[in-house]
Design a protein around this motif. Structure first.
Motif, PDB file in Angstrom:
ATOM      1  N   GLU A  88       0.596  -1.093   0.453  1.00 45.02           N
ATOM      2  CA  GLU A  88      -0.294  -0.163  -0.595  1.00 45.02           C
ATOM      3  C   GLU A  88       0.878   1.519  -0.096  1.00 45.02           C
ATOM      4  OE1 GLU A  88      -2.319  -0.437   3.527  1.00 45.02           O
ATOM      5  OE2 GLU A  88      -3.205  -1.667   2.704  1.00 45.02           O
ATOM      6  N   LYS A 119       6.408  -5.268   4.024  1.00 49.22           N
ATOM      7  CA  LYS A 119       6.034  -5.347   5.249  1.00 49.22           C
ATOM      8  C   LYS A 119       6.000  -7.373   4.934  1.00 49.22           C
ATOM      9  CE  LYS A 119       2.253  -2.122   4.874  1.00 49.22           C
ATOM     10  NZ  LYS A 119       0.994  -1.627   3.976  1.00 49.22           N
ATOM     11  N   PRO A 123       0.791  -8.264   2.272  1.00 51.89           N
ATOM     12  CA  PRO A 123       0.562  -7.584   2.366  1.00 51.89           C
ATOM     13  C   PRO A 123      -1.029  -6.708   2.998  1.00 51.89           C
ATOM     14  CG  PRO A 123       2.160  -6.829   0.389  1.00 51.89           C
ATOM     15  CD  PRO A 123       1.666  -8.765   0.434  1.00 51.89           C
ATOM     16  N   SER A 169      -2.752  -5.368   6.725  1.00 49.35           N
ATOM     17  CA  SER A 169      -3.855  -4.308   6.646  1.00 49.35           C
ATOM     18  C   SER A 169      -4.424  -4.279   7.036  1.00 49.35           C
ATOM     19  CB  SER A 169      -3.118  -3.714   4.889  1.00 49.35           C
ATOM     20  OG  SER A 169      -4.851  -4.630   3.975  1.00 49.35           O
TER      21      SER A 169
END
Length: 490
Positions: A21, A52, A398, A402
């Protein structure tokens, strides 16, 4: 100038995508293909590590690998071409692309030789300022060559001497060996080194301008960088005398540099460090502690391991701590919130994405179980087991990391009683679960050996005041002390 449309259509370039992101770079961990290998659309060609997680990248073309632009271990910016694929290998050798620099006519045969000491040019870095630049040749009138003796006689005549011996003649400077010339050329401008070598030097804190290159045409190699970073005694060539260290002015001083090692901070560890600093200096942390008798919970864990409904699932104390945390959050939904700095608002969330801090070889990551509050105990156990297994394999995506709202960190697996955990950025609370130990405890008016643990809850004081944080932590402890509350409160 760019490549011709026909060539660009045939040779497709794959750029480093933003696999997270808003991430700006990724390190190439491993290539699964090499130039000349046949690839198909969707085939995984490499594994990269972002800030990440580690992610496998598929190629979107069919064809043959034409070129790998970067080696393993190199950090590449998002949007940079990392691999090119020949989508029409049966078309024969590709026509040369349009030059990225002005083209010049081929020199006559007698002018093919390069000037002495010409500096090598690395792709993408250009020539150093001191490099020789070939100019366009113009037709010159033919001048008949004169014998050396005639030139000497002419010189003597001009100087008024009868003999053909010249007074002073320019002495040509003998050509220096190739390596010293290249070194001089390189040091005069930007040192020559390939991108991976430049990255290595940057990570090790080595100035390329201070390194004497040993590669062809004065190119600095990886070995040169490692040699510059190592102690002088370690890099001395075989057979060469090892310099004797000069005694320190202060007796008893120890040379610690030779007993230190430096590791570049990158990937997950770099992102974790930045996130923790941002969290610690952005959200005002408050941490509260409570010690609780979890003897009944530990008995329930053993009973659930024998339950047919939990067959094949990972059942452990962390599972019941997670369930107790979710029950307490349901009783105090105001805890499950986020601070919106841009709009100066508190965002209350009607879903719980429960993060589980997991230690991996690449560093600490916090994947989360989406909508964990709606899961049954078997579903939570299945998701928790899958989350931990994926994290240990280094395959966490990832997306799985999140959107977390609260987190649990299990420090008890390391034998630690408790700690003051730092909030995962953007989250409101984090619960630390300490080691479960047999301790003397007052139970029903008598001192008995009971299984006891300490819980620590850190929370964002902008969102959660002391009363709300205390009620949440007390409810978690109450469920673990008497796990039947999972039913009565759940």
């Amino acid at each position: 100038m760019t490549a011709s449309p026909a060539r660009a259509q045939r040779f497709r370039e794959f750029k480093m995508p933003d696999v997270g992101e808003g991430l700006t770079e990724a390190e190439i961990l491993k290539w699964y293909v090499q130039p000349g290998d046949t690839v198909t659309d969707g085939q995984v060609v490499c594994e990269v590590e972002t800030a990440k997680a580690a992610v496998e990248l598929p190629i979107p073309y069919d064809g043959v690998v034409h070129e790998l632009n970067f080696g393993e271990g190199v950090t590449v910016d998002v949007g940079t071409v990392i691999i090119s694929v020949d989508t029409d290998p049966g078309a024969g050798p590709a026509a040369a692309p349009a030059a990225s620099a002005p083209q010049e006519a081929a020199p006559p045969a007698e002018e093919e030789a390069e000037p002495q000491g010409r500096q090598a040019v690395l792709v993408g870095y250009g020539a150093a300022p001191s490099s020789t630049k070939r100019r366009a040749r113009k037709p010159q009138p033919a001048v008949p060559a004169q014998p050396e003796s005639a030139s000497a006689a002419l010189q003597a005549e001009l100087n008024g001497r009868a003999t053909p011996t010249p007074m002073i003649t320019p002495v040509p400077v003998p050509a220096a060996p190739a390596a010293p010339v290249a070194v001089a050329a390189a040091t005069a401008g930007r040192p020559l080194a390939k991108p991976p070598v430049r990255k290595l030097a940057k990570d090790l804190g080595i100035d390329l301008a201070t390194i004497a290159p040993t590669g062809p045409d004065g190119i600095i190699t990886r070995e040169d960088v490692h040699a510059a970073a190592a102690p002088a005694a370690a890099v001395a060539p075989a057979g060469a005398p090892v310099p004797v260290a000069v005694a320190s002015a202060e007796p008893g001083t120890v040379d610690t540099a030779a007993r230190e090692r430096r590791v570049p901070v990158k990937g997950v560890r770099k992102a974790t460090a930045q996130a923790m600093v941002a969290s610690a200096f952005t959200a005002p942390h408050v941490t509260e502690f409570i010690t609780v008798d979890v003897t009944r919970t530990m008995k329930l864990v053993q009973e659930l391991k024998q339950d047919p409904d939990m067959a094949g699932l990972r059942v452990n104390p962390l599972l019941l701590v997670a369930k107790a945390f979710l029950v307490a959050l349901r009783r105090h939904p105001e805890v499950n919130a986020a601070w919106d700095e841009a709009h100066q608002e508190i965002v209350y969330k009607d879903y719980v994405n429960l993060g589980i801090a997991a230690a991996t070889p690449r560093g600490l990551i916090v994947p989360n179980i989406k909508d964990a509050g709606s899961k049954t105990l078997p579903q939570l156990a299945a998701d928790l087991g899958e989350l931990i297994a994926t994290a240990r394999e280094g395959k966490t995506s990832p997306a799985a990391m999140s959107g977390g709202t609260v987190t649990i960190t299990n420090v008890g697996v390391f034998g630690v009683d408790t700690g003051t955990p730092i909030l995962n950025p953007g989250e409101s609370a984090i619960l630390a679960f300490g080691a479960v130990k047999l301790q003397p405890w007052v139970h029903k008016g008598k001192v008995k050996a009971r299984q006891v643990t300490t819980l620590a809850l850190s929370f964002d004081h902008r969102l959660i005041d002391g009363e709300l944080g205390s009620k949440l932590l007390a409810d978690v402890a109450a469920v673990l002390e008497r796990p039947k509350r999972l039913i009565t409160w759940g």
